[in-house]
Design a protein around this motif. Structure first.
Motif, PDB file in Angstrom:
ATOM      1  N   VAL A 134       4.934  31.660 -17.569  1.00  0.00           N
ATOM      2  CA  VAL A 134       4.147  32.703 -16.906  1.00  0.00           C
ATOM      3  C   VAL A 134       3.050  33.185 -17.847  1.00  0.00           C
ATOM      4  CG1 VAL A 134       4.191  35.017 -15.903  1.00  0.00           C
ATOM      5  CG2 VAL A 134       6.100  33.446 -15.503  1.00  0.00           C
ATOM      6  N   GLU A 135       1.828  33.110 -17.371  1.00  0.00           N
ATOM      7  CA  GLU A 135       0.688  33.636 -18.116  1.00  0.00           C
ATOM      8  C   GLU A 135       0.378  35.034 -17.590  1.00  0.00           C
ATOM      9  OE1 GLU A 135      -0.877  32.443 -20.628  1.00  0.00           O
ATOM     10  OE2 GLU A 135       0.064  30.465 -20.721  1.00  0.00           O
ATOM     11  N   PRO A 136       0.572  36.077 -18.399  1.00  0.00           N
ATOM     12  CA  PRO A 136       0.415  37.445 -17.888  1.00  0.00           C
ATOM     13  C   PRO A 136      -1.014  37.887 -17.660  1.00  0.00           C
ATOM     14  CG  PRO A 136       0.952  37.473 -20.219  1.00  0.00           C
ATOM     15  CD  PRO A 136       1.040  36.036 -19.785  1.00  0.00           C
ATOM     16  N   GLY A 137      -1.985  37.111 -18.049  1.00  0.00           N
ATOM     17  CA  GLY A 137      -3.376  37.516 -17.849  1.00  0.00           C
ATOM     18  C   GLY A 137      -3.806  37.395 -16.398  1.00  0.00           C
ATOM     19  N   GLY A 138      -5.047  37.724 -16.134  1.00  0.00           N
ATOM     20  CA  GLY A 138      -5.591  37.600 -14.791  1.00  0.00           C
ATOM     21  C   GLY A 138      -5.454  38.881 -13.994  1.00  0.00           C
ATOM     22  N   PRO A 139      -5.788  38.828 -12.684  1.00  0.00           N
ATOM     23  CA  PRO A 139      -5.735  40.030 -11.847  1.00  0.00           C
ATOM     24  C   PRO A 139      -4.310  40.565 -11.739  1.00  0.00           C
ATOM     25  CG  PRO A 139      -6.933  38.244 -10.759  1.00  0.00           C
ATOM     26  CD  PRO A 139      -6.270  37.650 -11.952  1.00  0.00           C
ATOM     27  N   ARG A 140      -4.216  41.856 -11.562  1.00  0.00           N
ATOM     28  CA  ARG A 140      -2.896  42.453 -11.382  1.00  0.00           C
ATOM     29  C   ARG A 140      -2.272  41.962 -10.074  1.00  0.00           C
ATOM     30  NH1 ARG A 140      -2.526  48.782 -13.067  1.00  0.00           N
ATOM     31  NH2 ARG A 140      -3.586  48.681 -15.081  1.00  0.00           N
ATOM     32  N   PRO A 141      -0.957  41.776 -10.065  1.00  0.00           N
ATOM     33  CA  PRO A 141      -0.305  41.300  -8.843  1.00  0.00           C
ATOM     34  C   PRO A 141      -0.135  42.424  -7.830  1.00  0.00           C
ATOM     35  CG  PRO A 141       1.328  41.694 -10.541  1.00  0.00           C
ATOM     36  CD  PRO A 141      -0.019  41.922 -11.185  1.00  0.00           C
ATOM     37  N   ASP A 142       0.140  42.049  -6.582  1.00  0.00           N
ATOM     38  CA  ASP A 142       0.549  43.046  -5.602  1.00  0.00           C
ATOM     39  C   ASP A 142       2.075  43.146  -5.661  1.00  0.00           C
ATOM     40  OD1 ASP A 142       1.665  40.964  -4.087  1.00  0.00           O
ATOM     41  OD2 ASP A 142      -0.136  40.748  -2.874  1.00  0.00           O
ATOM     42  N   PRO A 143       2.696  44.116  -4.969  1.00  0.00           N
ATOM     43  CA  PRO A 143       4.155  44.278  -5.073  1.00  0.00           C
ATOM     44  C   PRO A 143       4.938  43.024  -4.720  1.00  0.00           C
ATOM     45  CG  PRO A 143       3.199  46.241  -4.127  1.00  0.00           C
ATOM     46  CD  PRO A 143       2.081  45.244  -4.228  1.00  0.00           C
ATOM     47  N   ALA A 144       4.519  42.285  -3.694  1.00  0.00           N
ATOM     48  CA  ALA A 144       5.248  41.081  -3.324  1.00  0.00           C
ATOM     49  C   ALA A 144       5.229  40.068  -4.458  1.00  0.00           C
ATOM     50  CB  ALA A 144       4.652  40.470  -2.051  1.00  0.00           C
ATOM     51  N   GLU A 145       4.089  39.908  -5.097  1.00  0.00           N
ATOM     52  CA  GLU A 145       3.989  38.963  -6.210  1.00  0.00           C
ATOM     53  C   GLU A 145       4.842  39.407  -7.387  1.00  0.00           C
ATOM     54  OE1 GLU A 145      -0.580  37.372  -5.453  1.00  0.00           O
ATOM     55  OE2 GLU A 145      -0.225  39.237  -6.556  1.00  0.00           O
ATOM     56  N   LEU A 146       4.901  40.715  -7.633  1.00  0.00           N
ATOM     57  CA  LEU A 146       5.711  41.211  -8.740  1.00  0.00           C
ATOM     58  C   LEU A 146       7.200  41.062  -8.427  1.00  0.00           C
ATOM     59  CD1 LEU A 146       4.966  42.301 -11.486  1.00  0.00           C
ATOM     60  CD2 LEU A 146       5.190  44.618 -10.599  1.00  0.00           C
ATOM     61  N   MET A 147       7.581  41.260  -7.174  1.00  0.00           N
ATOM     62  CA  MET A 147       8.977  41.038  -6.778  1.00  0.00           C
ATOM     63  C   MET A 147       9.375  39.582  -6.988  1.00  0.00           C
ATOM     64  SD  MET A 147       9.234  43.188  -3.229  1.00  0.00           S
ATOM     65  CE  MET A 147       9.208  44.973  -3.188  1.00  0.00           C
ATOM     66  N   ALA A 148       8.502  38.675  -6.588  1.00  0.00           N
ATOM     67  CA  ALA A 148       8.790  37.251  -6.768  1.00  0.00           C
ATOM     68  C   ALA A 148       8.884  36.908  -8.248  1.00  0.00           C
ATOM     69  CB  ALA A 148       7.711  36.409  -6.087  1.00  0.00           C
ATOM     70  N   LEU A 149       8.055  37.533  -9.059  1.00  0.00           N
ATOM     71  CA  LEU A 149       8.084  37.271 -10.491  1.00  0.00           C
ATOM     72  C   LEU A 149       9.403  37.732 -11.108  1.00  0.00           C
ATOM     73  CD1 LEU A 149       6.704  36.351 -13.085  1.00  0.00           C
ATOM     74  CD2 LEU A 149       5.681  38.629 -13.261  1.00  0.00           C
ATOM     75  N   VAL A 150       9.868  38.920 -10.731  1.00  0.00           N
ATOM     76  CA  VAL A 150      11.140  39.421 -11.259  1.00  0.00           C
ATOM     77  C   VAL A 150      12.277  38.501 -10.849  1.00  0.00           C
ATOM     78  CG1 VAL A 150      12.806  41.311 -11.118  1.00  0.00           C
ATOM     79  CG2 VAL A 150      10.378  41.814 -11.401  1.00  0.00           C
ATOM     80  N   ARG A 151      12.222  38.014  -9.633  1.00  0.00           N
ATOM     81  CA  ARG A 151      13.251  37.080  -9.159  1.00  0.00           C
ATOM     82  C   ARG A 151      13.278  35.825 -10.031  1.00  0.00           C
ATOM     83  NH1 ARG A 151      12.991  33.971  -3.710  1.00  0.00           N
ATOM     84  NH2 ARG A 151      15.148  33.341  -3.378  1.00  0.00           N
ATOM     85  N   ARG A 152      12.110  35.353 -10.410  1.00  0.00           N
ATOM     86  CA  ARG A 152      12.044  34.162 -11.262  1.00  0.00           C
ATOM     87  C   ARG A 152      12.461  34.480 -12.695  1.00  0.00           C
ATOM     88  NH1 ARG A 152      10.009  29.211 -12.229  1.00  0.00           N
ATOM     89  NH2 ARG A 152       8.760  28.817 -14.094  1.00  0.00           N
ATOM     90  N   LEU A 153      12.023  35.608 -13.215  1.00  0.00           N
ATOM     91  CA  LEU A 153      12.291  35.920 -14.610  1.00  0.00           C
ATOM     92  C   LEU A 153      13.778  36.099 -14.887  1.00  0.00           C
ATOM     93  CD1 LEU A 153       9.384  38.395 -15.410  1.00  0.00           C
ATOM     94  CD2 LEU A 153       9.610  36.021 -16.170  1.00  0.00           C
ATOM     95  N   LYS A 154      14.526  36.592 -13.920  1.00  0.00           N
ATOM     96  CA  LYS A 154      15.953  36.784 -14.160  1.00  0.00           C
ATOM     97  C   LYS A 154      16.647  35.452 -14.428  1.00  0.00           C
ATOM     98  CE  LYS A 154      19.974  39.397 -12.583  1.00  0.00           C
ATOM     99  NZ  LYS A 154      21.017  38.418 -12.874  1.00  0.00           N
ATOM    100  N   GLU A 155      16.112  34.374 -13.891  1.00  0.00           N
ATOM    101  CA  GLU A 155      16.697  33.064 -14.158  1.00  0.00           C
ATOM    102  C   GLU A 155      16.571  32.690 -15.630  1.00  0.00           C
ATOM    103  OE1 GLU A 155      14.536  30.534 -11.556  1.00  0.00           O
ATOM    104  OE2 GLU A 155      15.669  31.100  -9.765  1.00  0.00           O
TER     105      GLU A 155
END
Length: 648
Positions: A134-155
């Protein structure tokens, strides 16, 4: 003569009232289990960058420096690598939705549990971001994108992911574009038992549907369940006086009862409005989500994955029969010529073209696919099931088998303390990840044909991932492992006896081999016939009776130490039968290996799925009863065997 009063409605009202009461108490208990960050003392200056940490936020959310530092300190103190931060003014329905999905008391320890978050801010260790790619740069995510990211990061942070309330953090200015107003809905503690990250009003239907998908939840099914639940509550209120009114009233007041009152660690800014207008908001949210889901389905069908569809059409131009070998005349297990057809079924798992036959040996009882798939055929029918189009769904299913994985690992306790363990057919490594809770000092390696084993290595679920056919590693891995496991693996192989030979070679003297398989002698196989899920055509090549496996192990110098039937039972017989039957009546109209979907096919699929909902509910009850009976009688749809290799 006046008919006697109908008491079923009264009992239904009482059941709904009890379920809502339990859900309300559960939500209140879970909320108080979420830790609260210390109140920040300063917010001056720019956002500091603590070494090794990144704070990712949704658009419109502006964290203060003290909150960031408090979150870093909390994560370091608790040994966490990912922390989702809940703003103090989080919308009431979004809080309730999150609490339905997450039990904070066990969230961290649940190594297979999906990552969940509010969608506003998440603190992540940089090394986790790097391993996850995951590259944290770029535009800020919307809530759905951040939810999906948390789902992936827990793995990538299994056992070190948590939640925390950030009192000084705000959700920011709500905007329709980012969905920061929240997501609406009633969910599991609502009338229909639906689940989902519900939220406040104001968000568009597509925004809510996107957030549900980001959480791995089906928006269409949840919207239908929510509408059905609202209809049920309205019907009970009209038909059942006090009991019905009590059930409807409890649901109406649920946000305040669960989240309000003195001492609540989080006080939603919209609590009063969310409570007062809950019926209107929930109805509007369900209708908007249903409409958005329908529109998205049509849009996906119209745009589609044309390249994938073209590739499938090209492969199927010559017909599916070319994927089958010539039919063999003898049993691959004992060589007998006494064969008979056990079952004939199409591909009910994906709806790909073809029809498959399982034959049974009249002498030894071995069940096998005949004619069997070629290697090219196996690749064709496996494709888009465990990865690609079906990868997320398969991962979700495997991630919900934690109790099964622990039972497999616990089977070794009376016999050995393993230092090295090879899990053959590991997939994405779900078993190895879960088994670490039982055997924290064991080195788990995994082997599989698919790319998932490499991902398991990146996640840290296995130490080393070997990709390829097990017999290919006979010499390389000879004598290296104290335990080799084959859980629902042998039935997928072309030659299970060769696989057992390889396991014997890979094990050290005195090592243990543990195997789990579907049981073709199960009573449910006879009762459900072609709709018995463990036939699993066309993937399962062999279904081996327990007696045959015991004999094969003895021939290879193994001593059977334990055999479990009831404990290995998987409670999906009736639910799977309903799912396979529904798929047979109305397969997915948008599958790329089928002709382009029409409005009629899509309408039929929706109608069949809606009609199947009560059957799914009944099947779940029957499966629960069947599971209890299987454990009591030591008989189920699968079995496990643990065997020890001779010392010399």
């Amino acid at each position: 003569m006046t008919p006697p009063p109908f008491h079923g409605v009264r009992w239904t009202s009482a059941a709904v009232l009890a379920a809502l009461g339990a859900g309300t108490v559960r939500a209140r208990r879970r909320l108080r289990a979420i830790p609260v960050l210390p109140a920040p003392s300063s917010a001056a200056g720019g956002l500091p960058r603590a070494a090794g940490w990144r704070l990712l936020t949704a658009r419109g959310v502006e964290p203060d420096p003290a909150t960031f530092l408090a979150a870093c300190a909390h994560a370091e103190r608790e040994g966490l690598r990912v922390v989702d931060l809940l703003p103090a003014d989080l919308a009431a329905e979004r809080v309730l939705g999150l609490l339905r999905l997450v039990d904070p008391a066990g969230y961290r320890e649940d190594r297979l549990g999906e990552g969940r978050g509010a969608g506003y801010a998440v603190l992540v260790a940089e090394e986790v971001l790097a391993r996850a790619g995951v590259e944290p740069g770029g535009p800020r995510p919307d809530p759905a994108e951040l939810m999906a990211l948390v789902r992936r990061l827990k793995e990538y942070a299994a056992g070190s992911t948590g939640l925390a309330i950030a009192p000084a953090l705000s959700t920011g200015r709500p905007t329709e574009a980012t969905g920061l107003a929240g997501v609406t809905g009633s969910g599991a503690t609502g009338p229909a038992g639906a689940t989902g990250p519900a939220g406040a009003t104001g968000v568009t239907g597509p925004g809510r549907a996107a957030e549900l998908r980001a959480q791995g939840l089906p928006p269409g099914a949840l919207a239908a369940a929510q509408l059905a639940g609202l209809a049920l509550l309205a019907g009970l209120a009209v038909r059942q006086g006090r009991w019905g009114a009590a059930a409807a009233g409890l649901w109406w007041l649920q946000p305040y009862l669960a989240l309000g009152g003195p001492g609540a660690p989080l006080r939603p800014a919209d609590l009063a409005g969310a409570t007062a207008a809950r019926p209107v908001r929930s109805l509007g949210a369900a209708l908007r989500t249903a409409a958005a889901t329908t529109a998205a389905s049509k849009g996906a069908a119209s745009s589609g994955d044309s390249a994938r569809a073209d590739a499938y059409r090209a492969e199927l131009a010559a017909g599916p029969d070319r994927f089958l070998e010539p039919r063999r005349l003898d049993c691959p297990w004992c060589g007998s010529l006494h064969l008979g057809v056990r079952v004939r079924v199409p591909d009910l798992l994906q709806g790909k073209p073809g029809r498959f036959t399982l034959e049974q040996c009249g002498d030894c009882g071995h069940v096998f696919q005949n004619p069997r798939l070629t290697l090219e055929g196996l690749e064709f029918y496996y494709r888009d099931f465990y990865d690609g189009r079906g990868g997320e769904g398969a991962g979700t299913v495997f991630g919900r088998l934690g109790a099964t994985y622990r039972g497999r690992a616990e089977m070794l306790r009376p016999h050995t303390v393993p230092a090295t363990w090879l899990d053959v057919g590991t997939g994405h490594g779900h078993f190895c990840n879960a088994a670490r809770a039982v055997w924290p000092d064991t080195r788990f390696d995994g082997l599989d044909m698919g790319d998932g084993v490499r991902e398991a290595e990146r996640r840290g679920w296995v130490e080393t991932g070997f990709q390829g056919q097990f017999p290919e590693f006979t010499e390389k891995l000879a004598g290296r492992y104290e335990v080799v496991s084959m859980y629902h693996y042998l039935e997928h192989t072309r030659d299970p006896l060769t696989e057992l030979d390889t396991a014997a070679a890979v094990l050290a003297p005195g090592g243990h081999l543990t195997i789990e398989l579907p049981d073709p002698e199960s009573r449910m196989a006879r009762l459900l016939g072609p709709a018995w899920l463990p036939w699993f055509q066309p993937q399962h090549q062999h279904l081996i009776p327990a007696g045959n496996l015991r004999e094969a192990l003895a021939d290879r110098g193994f001593t059977v130490l334990a055999e479990e039937h009831g404990a290995a039972h998987q409670g999906n017989d009736f639910f799977g039968a309903v799912a396979l039957t529904a798929a047979r009546l109305a397969p997915d109209p948008d599958r790329p290996w089928a002709p382009p979907a029409t409005a009629g096919r899509r309408a039929t699929a929706h109608a069949v799925r809606a009609a199947a909902l009560p059957f799914f509910a009944g099947a779940a009850v029957l499966d629960a009863l069947r599971t209890a009976a299987a454990r009591y009688t030591d008989g189920g749809n699968a079995y496990r065997i643990l065997a020890r290799k001779a010392e010399r």
